[in-house]
Design an enzyme around this catalytic site. Structure first.
Site, PDB file in Angstrom:
ATOM      1  CG  ASP A 107       8.340  -5.163  11.958  1.00 17.15           C
ATOM      2  OD1 ASP A 107       7.198  -5.348  11.506  1.00 17.15           O
ATOM      3  OD2 ASP A 107       8.572  -5.034  13.177  1.00 17.15           O
TER       4      ASP A 107
ATOM      5  CG  ASP B 136      -4.861  -6.786  15.601  1.00 15.51           C
ATOM      6  OD1 ASP B 136      -5.742  -5.999  16.017  1.00 15.51           O
ATOM      7  OD2 ASP B 136      -3.653  -6.598  15.802  1.00 15.51           O
TER       8      ASP B 136
ATOM      9  CG  ASP C 202      -2.309  -0.491   0.888  1.00 18.91           C
ATOM     10  OD1 ASP C 202      -2.520  -0.886  -0.270  1.00 18.91           O
ATOM     11  OD2 ASP C 202      -3.178  -0.507   1.768  1.00 18.91           O
TER      12      ASP C 202
ATOM     13  CG  ASP D 200       2.552  -6.467  10.817  1.00 14.03           C
ATOM     14  OD1 ASP D 200       1.630  -6.708  10.019  1.00 14.03           O
ATOM     15  OD2 ASP D 200       2.361  -6.020  11.968  1.00 14.03           O
TER      16      ASP D 200
END
Length: 748
Positions: A348, A440, A287, A346
């Site tokens: 990282d 989440d 995104d 994610d």
């Protein structure tokens, strides 16, 4: 010569330089220089051999002690010099921060609606104004109390000895005494009772939350003693013949947004997962609005595609809904129906190669499991004081909260990453929704209401990064504490109305029984069960979800932390008729901090900074909780947490493998459209030239609260309240350090 014959024998060579009245020993180590040692005869040379040995040992001990003392003095001087240098550096940092004049009010915030931006700004100004009024009022009261103290008023007891003053108004002779007596009567009759009631209420909430934390710790201790952990049902695969032959179709998703520092680490880690290539598909859900970042990620995807990895790049044209919208868009792809599970990471996060083998196996022969969550580990937990304190908090969250809830009630909040979902559970629960900033937790609550069970694996870790700057951590915590209150408002009615979940297996079996007995379905259901067959959601699970999961741990915790230690405690210094016991201020918080730090025993030296920092962060958490509960503008803030791209040990091993094999070189792939690449590079150069530099800033709320607490600490000196004074002093210093942005990453 007889008296001197003792040194002319066999020991003459050893003691010759001692007996000579003016012995000179010259040692030539190098022809260019020499070393001369001149010694005079000592008193011990004229003693007997036994006495001489004793004197020699005493002399050696004295010399050793002298050297030890000199060494310790040298180290102490070094410590003093280092402390002086640290103090000098701290003073320079404070000076730079004050000179720059940058504050948190200068931040640019990305919010959904422009009207909510204005609401957030109005609310922020009101909050600042309230803190300023409280600060000026406390300083005025401090001067007032100090003047009374200098006039000889009794400040020794808890009630400050004003009984005689209140009963005998003729004692007052001057105007100041008259005003002060009126102030004392006002606070005794009108201010102290409600303040004491609020203090007692917050103390009760504090004790309830402490009891909840103690029960969680006891549950964690029980799990450790019994060595309880989720056990997968491992069976022998008939085709492969080995025990690890369970390889269902898995979809891996990596949502990211302008993650330029870490995208290559996560993509490389996911592409190296040990799973059959025909059974896995990787989606890179980008995104990013930065053209350069988009180009780099596309090149990384093309590189791994050229090596045979099933990986796709997706970029949304309309980027609505943040992360939830990104995941929802990816799940709408037509090929998703061919996959049974989806793993989410994610940008990282760096999973180990055996991540899927250790997590997906828990779904085997267990149709009730909807989620398997792994634990986080951090590559930069020792980077600075801020990351160390975050590690303490998250270690308790995973090892105690999530592990205990996963073992005993099969429910916990999904962490948004490092987890594997059954796609059927996502679809039956309504899929990803963009209604909150904690998508989440939203999907986890809805899946729990539909009867799905969760499994937490404390021994499966996935490496990631912690925010290294206070600005990034503050924004992250604001989103984590405002989102649950938004969700609580939206799903409370669903929780109260949820009664049962249809079980397809039981429903099909009952339909078969009905057909065999040739009884109508409606008649059988009316006789056996007035509702469609299913798995009931018990009352205690609803109570746990509402009272513990939302109210106690998401609402009450930030409320009493801020109210009790940042509002009530300073006010009791100026209204001493309302008392706050020392065990509430010191002893119970110390015990709770000790329990919090047990999952990370190496962090025990930071127990005091951890206690103070948690109270300091209560301001941000309380502000976020109020924003989410009342749907204020800042509740819709979404800021991507800044990453630094710290390499882990696994990254270094992977890098060494890539160096050995030329086909893994990152620069081997080229963009698929050269003209587009050239145009994007030009735009990136122009954008970089206009990009603002990163800098530290001052945080006004924390800074003003620091002055308020330090003022209250000065007032406590007049009443000789030792524990309260030290707590207010250190807590005020903690607020001051955070307000000046001196706790996290420092930017020159």
């Amino acid at each position: 010569m007889a008296p001197f014959g003792w040194w002319s024998g066999g020991g003459a060579r050893e003691n010759h330089h001692r007996a000579t009245p003016a012995a000179v020993v010259v040692k030539m180590e190098n022809p260019n220089w020499s070393f001369a040692e001149i010694e005079a005869p000592m008193e011990e040379d004229f003693l007997s051999p036994i006495n001489r040995n004793k004197a020699k040992m005493k002399g050696r001990n004295a010399k050793q002690l002298t050297w030890v003392l000199l060494l310790k003095a040298h180290r102490a001087a070094g410590c003093l010099s280092s402390l002086a240098a640290a103090a000098f550096g701290l003073a320079n940092a404070v000076k730079r921060r004050v000179r720059s004049g940058r504050t948190d009010s200068d931040e640019e915030i990305l919010i959904i609606d422009q009207n909510k931006v204005e609401m957030s700004r109005v609310r922020t100004r009101v909050f600042y104004s309230l803190i300023k009024v409280a600060l000026w009022l406390s300083m005025l009261l401090l001067c007032f109390e100090l003047a009374a103290y200098l006039k000889g008023w009794d400040f020794g007891g808890a009630k400050l000895g004003f009984e005689g003053l209140l009963s005998s108004p003729f004692v007052v002779k001057d105007l100041f005494g008259l005003v002060y007596s009126k102030w004392v009567m006002i606070r005794v009759e009108y201010l102290a009772p409600p303040l004491q009631f609020l203090a007692n209420a917050c103390t009760v909430l504090f004790m309830i939350q402490s009891l909840d934390r103690l029960i969680l710790c006891l549950g964690c201790l029980w799990i450790r003693m019994r060595k309880i952990k989720p056990v997968a049902k491992v069976g022998v695969d008939l085709e492969s013949g080995d025990e690890d032959g369970y390889f269902p179709m898995v979809l891996v998703q990596i949502p990211m947004c302008n993650e330029r520092e870490v995208y290559h680490q996560s993509i490389a880690a996911v592409c190296n997962l040990d799973w059959p290539k025909s059974k896995i598909l990787i989606q890179i859900l980008d995104d990013s609005d930065d053209p350069t970042t988009q180009l780099l990620i596309q090149e990384e995807v093309l590189k791994w595609q050229s090596e045979g990895t099933n990986i796709l790049y997706r970029h949304r044209v309309i980027r609505d809904g943040y992360k939830a919208g990104n995941l929802k868009s990816a799940m709408n792809c037509s090929y998703v129906k061919d996959y049974e599970f989806v793993a989410i990471f994610d940008a990282d996060f760096q999973p180990n190669p055996d991540f899927l083998k250790r997590t997906v196996i828990h779904f085997k022969d267990n149709e009730e499991v909807g989620l398997v969550q792994a634990r986080w580990s951090f590559v930069n937990k020792d980077e600075n004081l801020l990351t160390r304190l975050q590690n303490i908090n998250l270690a308790f969250h995973f090892e105690v909260e999530q592990q205990v809830n996963g073992i005993f009630i099969n429910f916990f909040g999904f962490n948004g990453t490092a987890g594997v979902w059954r796609i059927k559970a996502l679809e039956e629960s309504g899929g990803w929704l963009e209604r909150t900033t904690v998508e989440d937790m939203d999907i986890a609550v809805r899946a729990h209401l539909h009867g799905w069970k969760f499994v937490f694996l404390n021994d499966v870790e996935c490496q990631c990064e912690l925010p290294e700057s206070y600005e990034a951590y503050r924004k992250q915590q604001h989103r984590w504490h405002s989102g649950p209150m938004q969700l609580f408002r939206l799903c409370l009615r669903d929780i109260l109305r949820s009664k049962f979940v249809v079980n397809p297996v039981l429903f099909n079996s009952m339909q078969t029984t009905q057909s065999r007995l040739e009884i109508s379905a409606s008649a059988l259901l009316a006789v056996l069960n007035p509702r469609p067959p299913g798995r009931l959601i018990s009352f205690w699970k609803k109570s746990n979800l509402i009272l513990l999961f939302f109210l106690l741990r998401k609402l009450i915790l930030p409320f009493y932390s801020f109210t009790l230690f940042c509002i009530i405690l300073p006010m009791t210094m100026f209204i001493p008729e309302a008392e706050l016991p020392a065990w509430v201020v010191c002893y119970i918080p110390a015990i709770m901090s000790f329990l919090n730090i047990m999952p990370a025993p190496k962090s025990f030296p930071f127990i005091v900074p951890y206690l103070l920092f948690e109270n300091t962060m209560s301001v941000t958490k309380f502000n976020a909780m109020i924003s989410g509960l009342f749907q204020l503008g800042s509740a819709y803030e979404w800021v991507v947490t800044k990453k630094s791209g710290r390499s882990s040990e696994g990254d270094l091993v992977l890098l060494s493998v890539q160096v050995k094999e030329p086909k893994h070189q990152r620069g081997s792939s080229e963009p698929f459209i050269p003209d587009v690449k050239e145009e994007i590079v030009k735009q990136a150069v122009q954008k970089t030239s206009k990009k603002k530099k990163k800098h530290n800033r001052m945080y006004i709320k924390e800074f003003l609260l620091a002055l308020l607490l330090l003022t209250a600490a000065a007032r406590s000196l007049l009443s000789a309240q030792g524990i309260h004074f030290y707590f207010l002093l250190f807590q005020g210093a903690s607020f001051l350090l955070v307000g000046l942005d001196l706790i996290g990453e420092q930017i020159d």
